[in-house]
Design a protein around this motif. Structure first.
Motif, PDB file in Angstrom:
ATOM      1  N   SER A 295     -17.768  -6.089 -12.036  1.00  0.00           N
ATOM      2  CA  SER A 295     -16.525  -6.851 -12.195  1.00  0.00           C
ATOM      3  C   SER A 295     -15.433  -6.269 -11.318  1.00  0.00           C
ATOM      4  CB  SER A 295     -16.081  -6.877 -13.661  1.00  0.00           C
ATOM      5  OG  SER A 295     -16.000  -5.580 -14.207  1.00  0.00           O
ATOM      6  N   ILE A 296     -14.529  -7.150 -10.904  1.00  0.00           N
ATOM      7  CA  ILE A 296     -13.389  -6.773 -10.060  1.00  0.00           C
ATOM      8  C   ILE A 296     -12.127  -6.959 -10.886  1.00  0.00           C
ATOM      9  CG2 ILE A 296     -12.082  -7.342  -7.977  1.00  0.00           C
ATOM     10  CD1 ILE A 296     -14.707  -8.367  -6.749  1.00  0.00           C
ATOM     11  N   SER A 297     -11.353  -5.872 -11.045  1.00  0.00           N
ATOM     12  CA  SER A 297     -10.135  -5.927 -11.847  1.00  0.00           C
ATOM     13  C   SER A 297      -9.026  -5.148 -11.148  1.00  0.00           C
ATOM     14  CB  SER A 297     -10.395  -5.365 -13.243  1.00  0.00           C
ATOM     15  OG  SER A 297     -10.724  -3.980 -13.175  1.00  0.00           O
ATOM     16  N   THR A 298      -7.819  -5.240 -11.693  1.00  0.00           N
ATOM     17  CA  THR A 298      -6.642  -4.737 -10.983  1.00  0.00           C
ATOM     18  C   THR A 298      -6.129  -3.380 -11.447  1.00  0.00           C
ATOM     19  OG1 THR A 298      -5.127  -5.837 -12.519  1.00  0.00           O
ATOM     20  CG2 THR A 298      -5.811  -7.071 -10.545  1.00  0.00           C
ATOM     21  N   ASP A 299      -6.273  -3.059 -12.761  1.00  0.00           N
ATOM     22  CA  ASP A 299      -5.498  -1.970 -13.368  1.00  0.00           C
ATOM     23  C   ASP A 299      -4.010  -2.243 -13.122  1.00  0.00           C
ATOM     24  OD1 ASP A 299      -4.674   0.368 -14.606  1.00  0.00           O
ATOM     25  OD2 ASP A 299      -5.151   1.666 -12.919  1.00  0.00           O
ATOM     26  N   MET A 300      -3.598  -3.479 -13.372  1.00  0.00           N
ATOM     27  CA  MET A 300      -2.241  -3.914 -13.047  1.00  0.00           C
ATOM     28  C   MET A 300      -1.187  -3.061 -13.745  1.00  0.00           C
ATOM     29  SD  MET A 300      -0.564  -7.697 -13.449  1.00  0.00           S
ATOM     30  CE  MET A 300      -1.755  -8.468 -12.366  1.00  0.00           C
ATOM     31  N   ASN A 301      -0.315  -2.480 -12.941  1.00  0.00           N
ATOM     32  CA  ASN A 301       0.840  -1.747 -13.436  1.00  0.00           C
ATOM     33  C   ASN A 301       1.868  -1.748 -12.313  1.00  0.00           C
ATOM     34  OD1 ASN A 301       0.547   0.907 -11.811  1.00  0.00           O
ATOM     35  ND2 ASN A 301      -1.454   0.739 -12.812  1.00  0.00           N
ATOM     36  N   LYS A 302       3.066  -1.314 -12.611  1.00  0.00           N
ATOM     37  CA  LYS A 302       4.153  -1.403 -11.636  1.00  0.00           C
ATOM     38  C   LYS A 302       3.818  -0.694 -10.330  1.00  0.00           C
ATOM     39  CE  LYS A 302       7.866   1.035 -12.349  1.00  0.00           C
ATOM     40  NZ  LYS A 302       9.147   1.524 -12.914  1.00  0.00           N
ATOM     41  N   GLY A 303       3.283   0.533 -10.420  1.00  0.00           N
ATOM     42  CA  GLY A 303       2.962   1.282  -9.215  1.00  0.00           C
ATOM     43  C   GLY A 303       1.900   0.609  -8.373  1.00  0.00           C
ATOM     44  N   ALA A 304       0.896   0.028  -9.027  1.00  0.00           N
ATOM     45  CA  ALA A 304      -0.188  -0.629  -8.292  1.00  0.00           C
ATOM     46  C   ALA A 304       0.295  -1.900  -7.608  1.00  0.00           C
ATOM     47  CB  ALA A 304      -1.338  -0.936  -9.245  1.00  0.00           C
ATOM     48  N   ILE A 305       1.142  -2.669  -8.294  1.00  0.00           N
ATOM     49  CA  ILE A 305       1.661  -3.915  -7.723  1.00  0.00           C
ATOM     50  C   ILE A 305       2.485  -3.631  -6.471  1.00  0.00           C
ATOM     51  CG2 ILE A 305       3.296  -5.807  -8.120  1.00  0.00           C
ATOM     52  CD1 ILE A 305       2.380  -5.760 -11.056  1.00  0.00           C
ATOM     53  N   ASN A 306       3.297  -2.604  -6.525  1.00  0.00           N
ATOM     54  CA  ASN A 306       4.156  -2.270  -5.392  1.00  0.00           C
ATOM     55  C   ASN A 306       3.461  -1.382  -4.369  1.00  0.00           C
ATOM     56  OD1 ASN A 306       6.387  -3.703  -6.385  1.00  0.00           O
ATOM     57  ND2 ASN A 306       6.953  -2.016  -7.716  1.00  0.00           N
ATOM     58  N   GLY A 307       2.275  -0.889  -4.708  1.00  0.00           N
ATOM     59  CA  GLY A 307       1.510  -0.050  -3.804  1.00  0.00           C
ATOM     60  C   GLY A 307       0.450  -0.835  -3.068  1.00  0.00           C
ATOM     61  N   ALA A 308      -0.740  -0.285  -2.978  1.00  0.00           N
ATOM     62  CA  ALA A 308      -1.818  -0.903  -2.197  1.00  0.00           C
ATOM     63  C   ALA A 308      -2.431  -2.112  -2.895  1.00  0.00           C
ATOM     64  CB  ALA A 308      -2.898   0.136  -1.893  1.00  0.00           C
ATOM     65  N   MET A 309      -2.468  -2.103  -4.230  1.00  0.00           N
ATOM     66  CA  MET A 309      -3.224  -3.118  -4.949  1.00  0.00           C
ATOM     67  C   MET A 309      -2.677  -4.529  -4.740  1.00  0.00           C
ATOM     68  SD  MET A 309      -3.533  -5.190  -7.855  1.00  0.00           S
ATOM     69  CE  MET A 309      -2.334  -4.652  -9.062  1.00  0.00           C
ATOM     70  N   LYS A 310      -1.398  -4.745  -4.990  1.00  0.00           N
ATOM     71  CA  LYS A 310      -0.681  -6.023  -4.878  1.00  0.00           C
ATOM     72  C   LYS A 310      -1.006  -6.990  -6.017  1.00  0.00           C
ATOM     73  CE  LYS A 310       1.260  -4.945  -0.908  1.00  0.00           C
ATOM     74  NZ  LYS A 310       0.704  -3.605  -0.652  1.00  0.00           N
ATOM     75  N   ASP A 311      -2.208  -7.566  -6.020  1.00  0.00           N
ATOM     76  CA  ASP A 311      -2.602  -8.502  -7.066  1.00  0.00           C
ATOM     77  C   ASP A 311      -4.113  -8.690  -7.005  1.00  0.00           C
ATOM     78  OD1 ASP A 311      -3.132 -10.356  -4.954  1.00  0.00           O
ATOM     79  OD2 ASP A 311      -1.082 -11.095  -5.057  1.00  0.00           O
ATOM     80  N   LEU A 312      -4.658  -9.433  -7.968  1.00  0.00           N
ATOM     81  CA  LEU A 312      -6.110  -9.604  -8.044  1.00  0.00           C
ATOM     82  C   LEU A 312      -6.668 -10.304  -6.815  1.00  0.00           C
ATOM     83  CD1 LEU A 312      -8.721  -9.226  -9.593  1.00  0.00           C
ATOM     84  CD2 LEU A 312      -8.228 -11.318 -10.878  1.00  0.00           C
TER      85      LEU A 312
END
Length: 414
Positions: A295-312
């Protein structure tokens, strides 16, 4: 006077014809449907009435619907299921509340990964689950205080399997499993108590957020001596030095043989991209050697959204750029995560299922997709959400591709 009944009859006939002519509340028309559960990968139309999918077929007449979504040239999939996110802003100030970050990425179901424990779940439910139009489910932290960081998550005395299982059973419609803490000690107690709680709560799965000890715990021992088939190893492509053993040997760049064996045994490998929990140095060689995440998931949190992750969708686009085909990426964000949380009513476009749908555009251009180390891969394609439907309501519409252009969710202006 005799003409009045005839006029009424004609009027009622027109209303009846109109009602029959518009059988559907929404028709998603002309899109390329990818539904792994039903093995669909071709152009189809999807008719919705109320909150349910009522027909999946070719060439459904547009006149039969009150609202038509023009999905020509776009992909239509089940609503995405993100099984690793963080949404309890009371525990971690500044973290996202679900609706503002889910629908724009095509996510209709998000699973909070241990932000609350048995002591704080009632508050989480009241403040987040009950207030969200997104379907918010939860992994209940084995730590009673939940995901609060610092000394809270090092307190073995607060890791109570029985009390955790009682709350999990009480809220079985919302709690899908148990989450381990960010524990830094040498003991296996957090994992073992999480598994015990999962068993006591009706054999629900455990998600392990593993690492922090020096020397690092053996993941081979974790997979074969502590976890059960169906339990989830999240952050599977993390490379964090000597505090966490990685699945790819950093020196040889080879996937460790026991990792393939563990996946065959039924251990679930989840991406959980996060802030520092995904490295191309792990993911690229793993995919090249045929090891794919379940499965592919985000671990969505403020740091991840503003860092490399962005969104799913950005995370999904990375896997497309690394060589996964689109149906496999969609399966890893719909059917597979739904199975992992034992909610196979989700992640599907089956007739009779809740009408959760996502409509995507495949943008072409030049995109730089990087990880937290700064390593970047260049991509020519990137997924973009055009429209999201949650429980039969249009809750996100990027370019107004519905006719009429009306948002039917709670997010519309008053």
């Amino acid at each position: 006077m005799k003409r009045i009944p005839q006029i009424i009859f004609i009027f009622l006939s027109i209303l009846a014809f109109s009602s029959q002519a518009q059988n559907y509340s929404i028709l998603v028309k002309g899109g390329h449907v990818i539904d792994p559960k039903n093995d669909i990968n071709e152009p189809m139309d999807i008719a919705i009435n109320g909150d349910k999918i009522v027909l999946v077929a070719k060439n459904i007449d547009a006149k039969t619907a009150k609202q038509v979504v023009n999905a020509s040239g776009l992909y239509v999939t089940p609503g995405l299921v993100d099984i690793h996110s963080h949404n309890f802003h009371s525990m971690r100030p500044g973290d996202p509340v679900a609706d503002g970050f889910t629908f724009r990425s095509g996510i209709t179901t998000t699973v909070d990964a241990g932000s609350s424990g048995w002591k704080s779940f009632d508050r989480f439910k009241e403040e987040v689950i009950d207030q969200s139009e997104t379907r918010v489910l939860a992994w209940l932290n084995i730590v009673g205080e939940g995901y609060r960081g610092g000394a809270y998550e090092q307190n073995l005395a607060d890791m109570d399997a029985k009390l955790t299982s009682i709350v999990a059973r009480r809220y079985k419609d919302h709690i899908v499993g148990i989450k381990t803490s960010h524990y830094n000690g040498p003991e296996w107690i957090p994992v073992d108590r999480a598994v015990e709680a999962g068993k006591l709560a009706g054999n629900i799965p455990v998600m392990v957020d593993f690492g922090g000890t020096r020397p690092a715990h053996s993941i081979e021992e974790l997979f074969f001596k502590h976890l059960r088939p169906g339990d989830i190893f999240t952050h599977c492509f993390a490379e964090l030095g000597d505090s966490r053993e990685s699945i790819v040997d950093p020196k040889t760049k080879k996937v460790k043989p026991f990792v393939f064996e563990a996946q065959k045994r039924g251990i679930v490998f989840d991406v959980g991209f996060g802030g520092i929990s995904f490295a191309y140095s792990q993911a690229i060689p793993a995919l090249e050697q045929g090891f794919y995440p379940n499965s592919i998931s985000t671990d969505m949190n403020k740091g991840a959204i503003n860092g490399a992750m962005k969104d799913l969708l950005t995370v999904m686009s990375r896997f497309l750029a690394m060589g996964m085909d689109l149906p496999s990426v969609i399966k890893a964000t719909t059917l597979n995560p739904a199975k992992e949380i034992k909610r196979e009513d989700l992640g599907t476009l089956s007739v009779g299922s809740i009408a959760d749908l996502s409509v995507f555009n495949m943008r072409e251009g030049k995109f730089g997709l990087f990880d937290y180390t700064g390593y970047k891969i260049n991509a020519s394609k990137k997924l973009e959400c055009e429209l999201t439907i949650r429980a039969g309501k249009i809750v996100y519409n990027l370019n107004g591709i519905s006719d009429p252009v009306v948002l039917s969710g709670r997010g519309q202006a008053h």
